[in-house]
Design an enzyme around this catalytic site. Structure first.
Site, PDB file in Angstrom:
ATOM      1  N   GLY B  53       0.904  -1.274  -0.048  1.00 24.15           N
ATOM      2  CA  GLY B  53      -0.035  -0.165  -0.032  1.00 24.15           C
ATOM      3  C   GLY B  53       0.963   1.447   0.051  1.00 24.15           C
ATOM      4  O   GLY B  53       1.987   1.349   0.486  1.00 24.15           O
ATOM      5  N   SER B  54       0.340   2.334  -0.426  1.00 23.34           N
ATOM      6  CA  SER B  54       1.117   3.664  -0.523  1.00 23.34           C
ATOM      7  C   SER B  54       0.887   4.130   0.853  1.00 23.34           C
ATOM      8  O   SER B  54       0.097   3.744   1.764  1.00 23.34           O
ATOM      9  CB  SER B  54       0.415   4.633  -1.724  1.00 23.34           C
ATOM     10  OG  SER B  54       0.727   4.159  -2.719  1.00 23.34           O
ATOM     11  N   HIS B  56       3.494   4.802   3.032  1.00 21.88           N
ATOM     12  CA  HIS B  56       4.859   4.450   3.776  1.00 21.88           C
ATOM     13  C   HIS B  56       6.142   5.142   3.199  1.00 21.88           C
ATOM     14  O   HIS B  56       7.160   4.412   3.423  1.00 21.88           O
ATOM     15  CB  HIS B  56       4.825   3.014   3.875  1.00 21.88           C
ATOM     16  CG  HIS B  56       3.687   2.130   4.197  1.00 21.88           C
ATOM     17  ND1 HIS B  56       3.173   2.227   5.402  1.00 21.88           N
ATOM     18  CD2 HIS B  56       3.189   0.906   3.415  1.00 21.88           C
ATOM     19  CE1 HIS B  56       2.055   1.546   5.515  1.00 21.88           C
ATOM     20  NE2 HIS B  56       2.088   0.853   4.310  1.00 21.88           N
ATOM     21  N   HIS B 219      -0.144   0.880   9.529  1.00 21.94           N
ATOM     22  CA  HIS B 219      -1.411   1.226   8.934  1.00 21.94           C
ATOM     23  C   HIS B 219      -2.382   1.948   9.772  1.00 21.94           C
ATOM     24  O   HIS B 219      -3.512   1.876   9.739  1.00 21.94           O
ATOM     25  CB  HIS B 219      -2.221   0.098   8.458  1.00 21.94           C
ATOM     26  CG  HIS B 219      -1.325  -0.700   7.219  1.00 21.94           C
ATOM     27  ND1 HIS B 219      -0.458  -1.876   7.855  1.00 21.94           N
ATOM     28  CD2 HIS B 219      -1.212  -0.494   5.841  1.00 21.94           C
ATOM     29  CE1 HIS B 219       0.120  -2.363   6.765  1.00 21.94           C
ATOM     30  NE2 HIS B 219      -0.143  -1.359   5.789  1.00 21.94           N
TER      31      HIS B 219
END
Lengths: 209, 332
Positions: B53-54, B56, B219
């Site tokens: 996922g973006s 990070h 997250h």
């Protein structure tokens, strides 16, 4: 009665509508114990499925399953994409080149989908996942067919079992997926994947009725 | 929500465009959302792919380049990328020596990379191996969960394994090395604030001013427990003790990362590192290499994580090898 490509297309369009109507609720279920995107992701994926089926018009249930599966895999992401995508890819492979599916044929394709979900997610009954709705649904479907029920009656039995399975996830402590990090705090919440799976079988029963 | 964005739905695409503008040495496939090193595929070299996922950043796109990754697949914010992205990257980086997928242990990431590996085998015959990173000691009972999460160790693993691939090691050797690094590293993180996913528009959880979350992932998910805010010295102890309790680090040279979660200033990260180093010294863990900064973040979350890797001469040599990426660069 059998399940034709048109029947299956109607089923998926109906599932798309129900997911869209319940997008907020599915996401709220996921907010409680996951990452708050199940409704959003499933609605995006089923919208893409509807576009795909309109644009390509598959000729057989097998082609339809593969098209739906690849669309879900490439548009949903997260965990739901591979799980629902695998369900329909395996459904398509099991349906083979048949023009239409009779009651045992539809059952075999659906069970191949379930087997794919179990293999992909390594989930078992009681892990608080979509398997808790899907596995009882297929058992009920097969039992109904074995006792001579019609395809519509078998699908209704599957829908009832899926709803009961969905409700059974409420007290469970999650052992798979992001909800498992919450441990005991995951209890007293319905699993969002089991909720969307119950819609899948409810719309199948309505379409075949 | 106050963010430097054009729109919540455009944030990933706009960031890719910015990365392309800032780093012309990288190639960007906008359709598949993959960042490639400019000279990929490198003939005869094992290709290294990661993704997730973006949100990070700089992980993973900031670690694409010589001596590290060949490609990084970007998903939506905090959502795994899809198998078609990973398949495109796998085909594009294969220089004839096979491809290693570096996967952080989250259910979605693991399943999507598995499907990509199956598709690659079916469609192309490219040899693919995978390493699933699971270094988060905050997740204790792996029998009844999806297992430990992949967090900070991913950065160190991508550097070390990337160096080995650059030196021409074969796929089996590179995959074995990745498994070795994964077995020798542990991480633990904490949060002072939540973070705001752009599409959600509000903080993922509420955290009162006088409290902090210990044992978070990346997250914005809840941590192991919520405790009263404490001085840096005590926070450091709460992070390092579970790490040292999980693996015997004494005597071996350690590579240590003090990582910011995105919203803590560097001055605080150095305060924290000083405390972490003092604890490690006292515990007989000699620190050989150090990284302090924002390397694997959770949007604008304030907080930090500690990663300790039990190294040896081989791992230190690979750590020191040249690397040239947007976020890590030395020896070149």
């Amino acid at each position: 009665m059998t399940a034709t490509v048109q029947t299956l297309t109607n089923w998926l369009l109906s599932f798309r509508d129900v997911v869209e109507e319940n997008k907020q609720w599915l996401t709220e279920l996921d907010s409680a114990i996951g990452d708050a995107d199940h409704g959003i992701n499933m609605a995006r994926g089923m919208s893409a499925v509807a576009d795909k089926l309109t644009a390509t018009a598959p000729a057989t249930p097998g082609e339809l399953g593969k098209a739906v599966g690849m669309t879900l895999v490439t548009t949903v992401g997260g965990a739901s994409g591979p799980l629902y995508g695998t369900f329909f890819l395996r459904f398509g492979v099991a349906a083979g080149t048949a023009e239409e599916l009779d009651a045992p044929g539809l059952g075999a394709a659906l069970r191949a989908g379930l087997d794919g979900v179990v293999a992909r997610g390594k989930g078992e009954i009681g892990d608080k996942t979509m398997v808790d709705a899907m596995a009882p649904a297929l058992d009920a479907y097969d039992a109904a067919v074995a006792s001579g029920s019609s395809i519509a009656e078998a699908a209704s039995a599957a829908a009832a079992a899926a709803a009961a399975g969905r409700d059974s996830t409420v007290p469970l402590v999650a052992r798979k997926g992001r909800a498992s990090y919450l441990g005991e705090r995951s209890a007293d919440h319905m699993d969002p994947g089991s909720a969307s799976t119950a819609f899948l079988f409810a719309t199948l029963a309505e379409t075949l009725r | 929500m106050k963010k430097l964005i054009n729109s919540p739905e455009g944030v990933v695409a706009d960031a890719l465009a910015g990365i392309a503008a800032a780093h012309p040495g990288l190639k960007i496939d906008y359709a598949n959302r993959v960042i490639y090193r400019g000279d990929s595929p490198v003939a005869g070299k094992v290709g290294l792919i990661s993704g997730g996922g973006s949100g990070h950043e700089p992980l993973h796109g900031g670690f694409v380049g010589l001596g590290m990754l060949d490609a990084a697949c970007a998903g939506e914010v905090f959502t795994s990328p899809t198998p078609d992205q990973m398949l495109a990257a796998t085909k594009a980086v294969d220089g004839g020596a096979g491809v290693l997928h570096i996967v952080k242990n989250y259910t979605g990431d693991v399943m999507n990379f598995e499907m990509a590996a199956e598709l690659a085998a079916a469609e192309t015959g490219v040899a693919v191996k995978s390493i699933v990173v699971n270094d988060d000691v905050a997740v204790q009972d792996s029998l009844y969960t999806a297992g430990r999460r992949g967090v900070g160790l991913t950065v160190l693993l991508e550097k070390i394994v990337g160096a080995a691939a650059e030196q021409g090691r074969d796929l089996d050797s590179v995959a074995d090395l990745a498994a070795k690094v994964n077995s020798l590293g542990r991480s633990m993180g904490m949060a002072l604030t939540s973070c705001i996913v752009p599409a959600a528009g509000k903080p993922t959880f509420d955290l009162p001013d006088d409290q902090m979350e210990i044992g978070i992932g990346i997250h914005g998910e809840p941590g192991r427990h919520r405790v009263p805010l404490a001085p840096a010295k005590e926070i450091a102890a709460q992070l390092v003790e579970p790490i040292l309790g999980d693996l015997d680090f004494t005597g071996a040279p350690a590579i240590v990362m003090l990582n910011g979660m995105g919203g803590s200033p560097l001055i605080e990260l150095y305060v924290m590192y000083g405390e972490v180093k003092a604890i490690l010294d006292k515990a007989g863990v000699p620190v050989a290499r150090t990284l302090v900064g924002n390397y694997i973040t959770s949007l604008e979350m304030a907080g930090c994580s500690v990663t300790v890797l039990k190294a040896d001469d081989e791992l230190l040599g690979l750590w020191d090898a040249p690397v040239s990426t947007p976020a890590l660069r030395w020896g070149v």
